[in-house]
Motif scaffolding. Sequence first.
Motif, PDB file in Angstrom:
ATOM      1  N   ARG A  28      -8.264 -16.711 -23.643  1.00  0.00           N
ATOM      2  CA  ARG A  28      -8.716 -15.335 -23.399  1.00  0.00           C
ATOM      3  C   ARG A  28      -7.397 -14.448 -22.405  1.00  0.00           C
ATOM      4  O   ARG A  28      -6.590 -13.412 -22.600  1.00  0.00           O
ATOM      5  CB  ARG A  28      -9.905 -14.728 -22.792  1.00  0.00           C
ATOM      6  CG  ARG A  28      -9.897 -13.613 -22.368  1.00  0.00           C
ATOM      7  CD  ARG A  28      -9.516 -12.021 -23.149  1.00  0.00           C
ATOM      8  NE  ARG A  28      -9.542 -11.065 -22.894  1.00  0.00           N
ATOM      9  CZ  ARG A  28      -8.333 -10.334 -22.662  1.00  0.00           C
ATOM     10  NH1 ARG A  28      -7.085 -11.552 -22.065  1.00  0.00           N
ATOM     11  NH2 ARG A  28      -8.267  -9.061 -22.477  1.00  0.00           N
ATOM     12  N   GLN A  34      -3.718 -12.762 -26.338  1.00  0.00           N
ATOM     13  CA  GLN A  34      -3.909 -11.918 -27.475  1.00  0.00           C
ATOM     14  C   GLN A  34      -3.778 -10.594 -27.034  1.00  0.00           C
ATOM     15  O   GLN A  34      -4.420  -9.544 -27.295  1.00  0.00           O
ATOM     16  CB  GLN A  34      -5.631 -11.833 -27.516  1.00  0.00           C
ATOM     17  CG  GLN A  34      -6.083 -13.510 -27.184  1.00  0.00           C
ATOM     18  CD  GLN A  34      -8.003 -13.514 -26.206  1.00  0.00           C
ATOM     19  OE1 GLN A  34      -8.410 -12.273 -26.136  1.00  0.00           O
ATOM     20  NE2 GLN A  34      -8.909 -14.334 -26.661  1.00  0.00           N
ATOM     21  N   TYR A  40      -4.476 -12.558 -31.836  1.00  0.00           N
ATOM     22  CA  TYR A  40      -6.316 -12.805 -32.155  1.00  0.00           C
ATOM     23  C   TYR A  40      -7.366 -13.707 -32.674  1.00  0.00           C
ATOM     24  O   TYR A  40      -8.002 -13.652 -32.421  1.00  0.00           O
ATOM     25  CB  TYR A  40      -6.575 -11.374 -31.470  1.00  0.00           C
ATOM     26  CG  TYR A  40      -8.813 -11.091 -30.676  1.00  0.00           C
ATOM     27  CD1 TYR A  40      -8.712 -12.082 -30.133  1.00  0.00           C
ATOM     28  CD2 TYR A  40      -9.127 -10.715 -32.169  1.00  0.00           C
ATOM     29  CE1 TYR A  40      -9.857 -11.756 -29.199  1.00  0.00           C
ATOM     30  CE2 TYR A  40     -10.346 -10.532 -31.574  1.00  0.00           C
ATOM     31  CZ  TYR A  40     -10.739 -11.023 -30.398  1.00  0.00           C
ATOM     32  OH  TYR A  40     -12.432 -10.761 -30.123  1.00  0.00           O
ATOM     33  N   ILE A 174     -15.118 -12.662 -26.079  1.00  0.00           N
ATOM     34  CA  ILE A 174     -14.154 -12.567 -25.676  1.00  0.00           C
ATOM     35  C   ILE A 174     -13.115 -13.944 -25.304  1.00  0.00           C
ATOM     36  O   ILE A 174     -11.371 -13.644 -25.832  1.00  0.00           O
ATOM     37  CB  ILE A 174     -14.374 -13.283 -23.789  1.00  0.00           C
ATOM     38  CG1 ILE A 174     -15.286 -15.019 -24.061  1.00  0.00           C
ATOM     39  CG2 ILE A 174     -15.873 -12.533 -23.352  1.00  0.00           C
ATOM     40  CD1 ILE A 174     -15.477 -15.701 -22.593  1.00  0.00           C
ATOM     41  N   LYS A 388     -13.371  -6.108 -30.916  1.00  0.00           N
ATOM     42  CA  LYS A 388     -14.261  -6.842 -30.280  1.00  0.00           C
ATOM     43  C   LYS A 388     -15.196  -5.685 -29.936  1.00  0.00           C
ATOM     44  O   LYS A 388     -17.021  -6.500 -29.479  1.00  0.00           O
ATOM     45  CB  LYS A 388     -13.143  -6.717 -28.509  1.00  0.00           C
ATOM     46  CG  LYS A 388     -11.869  -7.710 -28.323  1.00  0.00           C
ATOM     47  CD  LYS A 388     -12.049  -8.185 -26.849  1.00  0.00           C
ATOM     48  CE  LYS A 388     -10.382  -8.583 -27.112  1.00  0.00           C
ATOM     49  NZ  LYS A 388     -10.276  -8.997 -25.840  1.00  0.00           N
TER      50      LYS A 388
END
Length: 604
Positions: A28, A34, A40, A174, A388
């Motif tokens: 992360r 990312q 990502y 994450i 996310k």
Amino acid sequence: MEATLGAWDYAILAVVLIISVLIGLYYRFAGKRQSTTTEYLLAGRSMGVTPVAFSLMASFMSAITILGVSMENYQFGTMFVIINLSYVVSTPIAAYLILPVFYRLKTASVYEYLELRFGYATRLAASVSFSLQMILYMGIVVYAPALALEAVTGVNQIFSIVIVGVVCTFYATIGGMKAVLVTDIYQSVLMFVAVFSVIICAWVKAGSLGEIWRTAQENGRIDFTNFSVDPTERHTWFTQILGGCATYLAIYGVNQAQVQRLLAVRNLSSARAALWWCLPILCLLSLSTCFSGLCIYWYYRDCDPVLEGRVNSRDQVMPLFVVDTMGEYTGLAGLFVSGIFCASLSTISSIISSLAAVTLEDYLKPLYKCCSSRGGTLTDRQTLWYSKLLSVFYGLLCIGLAFMAGSIGGLLQAALSIFGIVGGPLLGLFTLGMYVTSANQKGAIGGLLISLVLCFWIGFGQPRPPLVSLPMSTEGCPIDRTYARDAFFSKVEEQQQDEHYFYLYRISYMWYAALGFLVAFFGGWLLSWLCALLRWDDNRRIYQDAECTMIKHDLFVPPLAKRLQRRQMPRLVVTGTSSEIGGIAVVAPPRLDQIEWERQKDVA
């Protein structure tokens, strides 16, 4: 049951979970952190073959394999082993026919292919079907380790599901694709450790592997001779090879989560290599897990723990074996539970990641573009934030569905049923698009919907006949044997009434994927022909020009694409005069109707 794990067992479990989380945290904040969607979701397309190969195996084989396959051989015998032949047959099909088509696109969602081939409506229908499939599967994946923890430690199942779901949601949120792929190597090793610890422990207690095999053979567990063509037979050579091929291709050929992994490598040759290296790893885990079921049967050959009343489900027998045989060795039971537990972490995180990618690419981005006054697109920063947020949403949804997984049936059959019911129709849809140039959108969607309705009807229709189990003994149980025997024979009497159930409900679950594939493919082909005949739809999307002479050959499998490309190549004619440039005239490719007429003339 009372808790049986000691302090060292809990310590090992905690360390395993912490390591998984730390790997996610490292990726992360390391490297590019990312900062882009490609980094990502696709690991920057820079991963090596080894982590992708292990990840392909671990994604869908985790706890479902360890618990389900072992009990399949314990309860029904070794016919399930034949499915490994379908893996060998299907791997080159996925590597050389399906994968190249997706690799040309290099997008976050494989369903963008369906939009290019048919239209957005087809893409939307397929991505919704995929989302439904993965959400149902996630529930089982969370339920499996919770089941193992309950059988081994006595921890309340509701508490276990919540803890597992929260950890997996955190990890998925994450951890980018790099973290998932690297962690899969470490977690795959724990899966093998868990399976081989069972085999070695039974080996030591039995004195030899030959004794385990002999016991299984004497009690009807060893059987590779069922060549029946009856579709109601649960496992035969035909169900395992034909049905297994359809299931494998639905998972490793057109499934978003798996293709997303294959797109994380540098080039097409590396993706093919990862798929080929996945094959021996997958077969080794499958075969060893099958044999572990025979090892467990040797130990409980005289007293089945379900009939004895020690556990409520056969999917809990393997953890119970660990309690009974490994409890005297400090930390060994905890290592086994860790293998069961963390094997599901990467699976769930990857599924959540793929669902987030599909939701963004197939739903949110088109919606944002449609609603935006200037037709704008989401920035990478917005995409990451939404991704996310969606991971959290799908994680919470996963927890809720996990509570329903226990009512579906055995873990292995439940998992393969879900992949067959949804994966088979999707495989038929993609195959229709890649192989049939005349297919159109209305025909493709019609075939998909008919196939999905039929498969859901067959797969979830009630009432269903009970599974026909091989005989279980209670001769060695230290309890009143009369009750256990009565319970067993009452089940046998129920199993003998199968002919009174509706025929489609008696079809083997291994045929779901093959049946869904056939209905979607041939149904879509027939409906496309009918729609074209009635002028309700056409296949103009496959052409590059308004005159419908130049086909987008990249939308089709390589052999067909090369054939189409050769037909459309401009012909160079040497004229022998100086009026043309360089004495060469470029002749345009013939129209499609000319090609068809010339082909028929050549055949004649």
